[in-house]
Design a protein around this motif. Sequence first.
Motif, short mmCIF file in Angstrom:
data_model
loop_
_atom_site.label_atom_id
_atom_site.label_comp_id
_atom_site.label_asym_id
_atom_site.label_seq_id
_atom_site.Cartn_x
_atom_site.Cartn_y
_atom_site.Cartn_z
N LYS A 127 1.06 -1.47 -0.25
CA LYS A 127 0.24 -0.15 0.12
C LYS A 127 0.82 1.51 -0.09
O LYS A 127 0.29 2.54 0.33
N LYS A 128 1.91 0.96 0.01
CA LYS A 128 3.30 2.44 0.31
C LYS A 128 2.80 3.05 1.66
O LYS A 128 2.71 4.48 1.03
N MET A 129 2.75 2.76 2.34
CA MET A 129 1.55 2.86 3.59
C MET A 129 3.33 3.91 4.40
O MET A 129 4.03 2.78 4.82
N PRO A 130 3.70 4.46 4.57
CA PRO A 130 4.50 5.00 5.28
C PRO A 130 4.27 4.70 6.90
O PRO A 130 3.06 5.03 7.66
N VAL A 131 5.26 4.33 7.71
CA VAL A 131 4.89 4.17 8.81
C VAL A 131 6.08 5.02 10.34
O VAL A 131 7.19 5.63 9.49
N LEU A 132 5.62 6.22 11.25
CA LEU A 132 6.48 6.45 12.32
C LEU A 132 6.76 5.05 13.36
O LEU A 132 5.37 5.32 13.89
N VAL A 133 7.40 4.84 13.53
CA VAL A 133 7.97 3.36 14.73
C VAL A 133 8.12 4.28 15.80
O VAL A 133 8.91 4.94 15.57
N ASN A 134 6.96 3.57 16.97
CA ASN A 134 7.39 3.66 18.19
C ASN A 134 8.60 3.31 18.95
O ASN A 134 8.98 2.29 19.34
N LEU A 135 9.68 4.35 18.89
CA LEU A 135 10.55 3.89 19.80
C LEU A 135 10.70 3.34 21.18
O LEU A 135 11.48 2.76 22.03
N LYS A 136 9.55 4.05 21.78
CA LYS A 136 9.34 3.08 23.20
C LYS A 136 8.67 1.53 23.11
O LYS A 136 7.29 1.70 23.05
N TRP A 137 9.43 0.56 23.19
CA TRP A 137 9.20 -0.58 22.75
C TRP A 137 8.36 -1.04 23.60
O TRP A 137 8.87 -0.82 25.09
N PRO A 138 7.75 -1.78 23.24
CA PRO A 138 6.88 -2.72 24.81
C PRO A 138 7.59 -3.26 25.67
O PRO A 138 8.19 -4.31 25.15
N GLU A 139 6.83 -2.96 27.04
CA GLU A 139 7.56 -3.98 28.11
C GLU A 139 6.54 -3.98 29.05
O GLU A 139 6.02 -3.94 29.02
N ARG A 140 6.84 -5.14 29.53
CA ARG A 140 6.49 -5.52 30.65
C ARG A 140 6.44 -4.35 31.85
O ARG A 140 6.93 -3.39 32.57
N GLY A 141 4.90 -3.81 32.14
CA GLY A 141 4.57 -2.24 33.20
C GLY A 141 5.75 -2.66 34.47
O GLY A 141 5.19 -3.99 35.34
N LYS A 142 6.31 -1.74 34.92
CA LYS A 142 6.77 -2.03 36.01
C LYS A 142 6.11 -2.59 36.91
O LYS A 142 6.28 -2.97 38.30
N ASP A 143 4.73 -2.26 37.35
CA ASP A 143 4.35 -2.73 38.32
C ASP A 143 3.09 -3.84 37.90
O ASP A 143 2.73 -4.42 38.59
N ALA A 144 3.52 -4.60 36.93
CA ALA A 144 2.36 -5.60 36.81
C ALA A 144 2.31 -6.58 37.36
O ALA A 144 3.30 -7.14 38.26
N ASP A 145 1.21 -7.41 38.01
CA ASP A 145 0.98 -8.52 38.71
C ASP A 145 1.79 -10.12 38.17
O ASP A 145 2.22 -9.90 36.45
N PRO A 146 3.13 -9.93 39.24
CA PRO A 146 4.18 -10.85 38.64
C PRO A 146 3.58 -12.71 38.91
O PRO A 146 3.86 -13.19 37.71
#
Lengths: 482, 487
Positions: A315-334
């Motif tokens: 589709k020739k669709m440009p993307v702005l890539v979020n560099l805040k890579w997903p990570e497990r939330g610091k306060d996530a229930d272990p």
Amino acid sequence: MNRSLAARLAAGLTRGKFWLAVIASSLALLAAGVMFTARGEGGEPRYFAITHARIVPVSGPVIENGTVIVAKGLIQSVGTSVTIPPEAWAIEGKGLTVYPGLIDAGTSVGLGEDSGGDSGRGKGGASAGPPVLGPEGRPGTSPWRVVADEIKTDDKRIETWRNAGFTTTLTVPDGGIFPGQAAVLDLAGNRAGDYVVRVNATVPISFKPVGGFFGFPDSLMGTIAYVRQVHDDTAWYLQAEPAYEANPAKIERPSYDRTEVVLSEAAKRHEIVMLPANNSIQILRALRLADEWKIPAVLYGGQQGYEVADALAAKKMPVLVNLKWPERGKDADPDAEQTLRELRFRDRAPGTPAAFAKAGVKFGFYSDGLPAPKDILKNAKKAIDAGLSPEAALRAFTLDSADILGLSDRMGSIAPGKIANLVVTDGDIFNEKTKVKHVFVDGRWFEIHEDATPPEKPGDKKPSDDSAATAKRYAGAEGAGR
Amino acid sequence: MKRALVLGAMFVLGGAAQQAHAQNAPEIFIQNATIFTVTKGNIERGGILIKDGKIAAVGADLKAPADATIIDGTGQFVIPGIIDCHSHIAVDGSVNEGGPAVSSMANIADVLNPADISIYDDLAGGVTTANILHGSANPIGGQTVVIKLRWGKLASELPFQGALPGIKFALGENPKRSGFTSPPGIPDRYPATRLGVEEVIRQAFIEASEYKKQWDDYNTRKAAGEQGHVAPRRNEQLEPLVEVMEGKRYVHAHCYRADEILMLMRVAKEFGFKVRTFQHVLEGYKIADEIAASGAGASTFSDWWGYKVEAYDAIPYNAAMMAERGVLVSINSDDAEEARQLNQEAAKSMKYGGMTANDALKMITINPAIQLGIDKRVGSIEVGKDADLVVYNHNPLSVYAVAQKTLIDGQVYFDRQKDIAGRAALDKEKQGLLDKEKKAAEEKKDEDKKADDKTAAKPNKKKKPDQKTKPPQSGDDSARAIAGGAL
């Protein structure tokens, strides 16, 4: 008083009287809060020559032992045999590398550090008075809000971003479904207006429901339906308004709706529409909606793009890539169950840029909510570790971002005629140990000191720098005066 | 049990490639099975030949073609893929757009989520087609879509091609918001009574009729060559209602009480449309003749009631009694978990109401197929129909029956043996990723500590050793990222 002093000091500089520069910079440090308004009075040095440097123009091959001439905010020439104008300040670039200024293509830098608040946001449904109950209530909609008019020059991040080599941002408003219009900013200037490269850069859209439980829309599908209705309304107004003007005696007057007026103006200038799309399902959905709405779309997020890179390329669709890579939330229930899909996503997300490069998807990078600019480059390094070539990573930060934003005719590379946005380092920009030594923003020179070692320059007898990690400007520095 | 199945499934996007594969797939032959065709009787030790995703032959005397892939059905039972006429699986975000009383602008088709594990769960229970409905928060709810449970395919490949779209209506306690209290300063949403529900529906159709007229007028003038007219503004809320009046969109109405069911019939008559199905319809047995006469179908639970006042006057004979009076009845799940044993839910009507086994099976196959207007394609095992099939190890109307294989368009989407065999590898991968994350987190901790020590060691920069230099990070960032970024 400040004004005349500034003018005199600045005038001295252009004549090369370095002792005045010494005083100027000392004064700038001492006199906190000094705001110069001498712009346009010939105050600042306007000509520079960075000599004997390794130049990475991005738009062409690397130039060893080359010179870049900066003149009046623009790049005048670049190469190995260029004539240095006599009025130019010479910066010895031996051992240094010159890159185009980096672009952060999605941030709130420049809006003030508390910009996550609700300043200027549209009616947020349940939170503000009686809930909006349908599209006609225009929930979370304020496309008339223009970031270029809300710049906070005292946003401390302007300086930290700039010190890290980011000369340019796409500064995006937050809050609501149509929060406003993003602006492209260069991160320096005497007045807020100096920062603005493009006022109406993009129309960002969010699909986050704003209705709470009691207002519209309170679901993803409702939000999409709302955006669709706004699209219909805008398309209608684009027809109805000229039809009425041409024939007011026969046609009922279209009622005034600010959203329709503002968005139809944006449509007329083919303003980029930013659609949110982070996981592969959202990406494919956004591709479909962009087709349906026939809008000049750019996707933002893109982190699970490794699953659908080919579809984006097709589709020739440009993307702005979020560099805040997903990570497990610091306060996530272990003990919380984590699906394999989530785990794979977190593991593979940094591989998305490499997949995009391979498939031929044009992409830029943005920092989203990353707290420090060093994290932006660190996270870009993760993409490089996952298979992206450093050249492609640099392009994403420079020429490709500029291209996506429709500004590659004026920024993104080191070439004659481009805005003089430059970052000068003592090594590879993606190496964590590399230090930024100089930054140019619109031809304004910032010398970056990460330690107390004063820079070596002929005749430059600056007082010892007692503050670590500061950037100092010669003359007329609104930032340095703090 | 459910957990184990969940572990065994992994959503991997590969839609287009698999689609292409289906076109050139070798013939499949299910042999020596007990076949419940539903519409053409039962066949002992019979065979089913599948070609290009369709049923090419069914019978007792079939021989397997030489190059066909064989599924041995010895001791097994094959039925048509189960059709769930009321499901809320595979939806990204809320299934309710509850803000406005008429949320017909919202469309489930916009938010299909092919990675919802419930798709796989329900496949494992023999479901191959589901009617994905908007919730019941509004007198007129959102647009609905019929999907096939093609696990692993893209969202765009889920919809049942050719099936008419639908729209959800809801009567009674949910749309009038019984039991809800608005916070101070927020007025209760209208309507708050059953009378109001009727009024909202009528008002919406009055507006839709006017909207239709505007467009008809415009199109007439345009066709006549008149210049200078501006097209009416499109209205995403009213367009689906115009489609309902034009017979291009089915109404699936959530309801419980007999009185309100009769009310909706009257309103439908007034505006010239038909209700396609009454959903839940727990008091349907009281007005079975009226429902049958209206031509509407009924899609109900076997024995699920008493969860609110309007759901008390219910009996397990409801399905059988309605069917006896000529109503087309299906049994639905309204629930991802219950959908996995719709075969047992249907069988309950054999106990309550004395239905035959075949009539019970019809309620989860051909009857919902007719209700959804897809009976020419699915709902029975007949030559020419889609090869949507379930292979059970026991009679599917028995509590011992466990689905072994589920096929859609002749492709095996669930295979119990393969699922079990694949679990160890997926477990291993998962543990590997968890360990990797843990290791990275520990390394980062060490790094941060080193940085802290370094800072602390510097003169004139005294810091407590435990003081973090990193700014605090906001809570669940990954969730935000998945939700589409924070911009």
